[in-house]
Enzyme design. Sequence first.
Site, short mmCIF file in Angstrom:
data_model
loop_
_atom_site.label_atom_id
_atom_site.label_comp_id
_atom_site.label_asym_id
_atom_site.label_seq_id
_atom_site.Cartn_x
_atom_site.Cartn_y
_atom_site.Cartn_z
N TYR A 73 47.15 43.51 37.18
CA TYR A 73 47.22 44.85 36.58
C TYR A 73 46.22 45.82 37.22
O TYR A 73 46.58 46.93 37.61
CB TYR A 73 46.95 44.73 35.08
CG TYR A 73 47.17 45.98 34.27
CD1 TYR A 73 48.45 46.42 33.95
CD2 TYR A 73 46.09 46.71 33.78
CE1 TYR A 73 48.64 47.56 33.18
CE2 TYR A 73 46.27 47.85 33.01
CZ TYR A 73 47.55 48.26 32.72
OH TYR A 73 47.74 49.40 31.96
N SER A 114 45.47 53.93 34.36
CA SER A 114 44.74 53.27 33.27
C SER A 114 43.26 53.33 33.59
O SER A 114 42.88 53.44 34.77
CB SER A 114 45.17 51.80 33.19
OG SER A 114 44.28 51.06 32.39
#
Length: 257
Positions: free
Chosen positions: A150, A137
Amino acid sequence: MPYPWTTAWVTGASTGIGRELVNLLAAAGVRVAATARSADKLAELARRSPSILAIPCDVTDRAAMRDAHDRIIASFGRIDLAILNAGVWDQTPASKFDAGRAAETMAVNYLGLANAVDPLVAEMVARKGGHIALVSSVAGYRGLPLASYYAPSKAAATSLAEVLRGELPRHGIKISMINPGFVETPMTAVNKFPMPYMIKADDAAMRILRGLQKGKFEIVFPWQMMAMMKLARLLPYPVYFWLVQNVIAKQASEPEQ
Ligand SMILES: NC(=O)c1ccc[n+]([C@@H]2O[C@H](COP(=O)([O-])OP(=O)(O)OC[C@H]3O[C@@H](n4cnc5c(N)ncnc54)[C@H](OP(=O)(O)O)[C@@H]3O)[C@@H](O)[C@H]2O)c1
């Protein structure tokens, strides 16, 4: 241009980007194994095309992932392309940090990759061929507010992709790293903060396959998010933290837990 793969494995295939990747690959005649935990969603996906093989499997279960890999090899003969896409997002303010939730995110977003890379690399090194794509990401580029589980898990994913890219091409294995910005999927549907430059999941899947087709290592999109996060990576800490505290954190308001 036709895809250079005849067989593929997509993890996290039951919804979002993974599901769109499976649909596109199958529509192009690629035989594709779709794995995730939701057996019902995978079965529904597999009913759409005889090219789709549904195998329910949890990426955190090392033995189950090896079994899934071996079942795909038994059915397809080999895996030309593996897109390791399964992931979870858990938003929490750092003031309420919870080690158990950190471990849960790491188990999926990092160890889930490791559990697939292990059997894939062993088989691909022996065969001297194959392409592994790790979905990370743009959040892996820098520590972001509310991403205390995350962002570290995606930084680990990015680092693993870089390590594999450094070593495995000499064994005939291609490595790619996919860093999406915001994509409209069930993962982002829970977010209350603004998500600039968000794109649709089918658009994301098309961009990913185009990048893989070109053999790119880093596939990052949209360009606006790439530019912002790469610039953020270059900023000295005092400037970055000023921006985090005065701009980014104010937009990403702390939810009630
Ligand atoms: N959407 C975004 O804005 C965005 C941005 C950057 C990166 N990404 C990354 O892109 C990937 C796909 O995300 P998405 O947006 O498409 O999210 P999504 O729609 O929530 O899909 C996540 C997929 O991962 C699977 N999954 C979750 N935990 C799993 C587990 N323990 N074992 C096996 N499968 C598991 C889910 O299936 P089951 O629940 O059925 O297991 C689902 O198929 C993720 O790695 C995510 O971090 C997304």
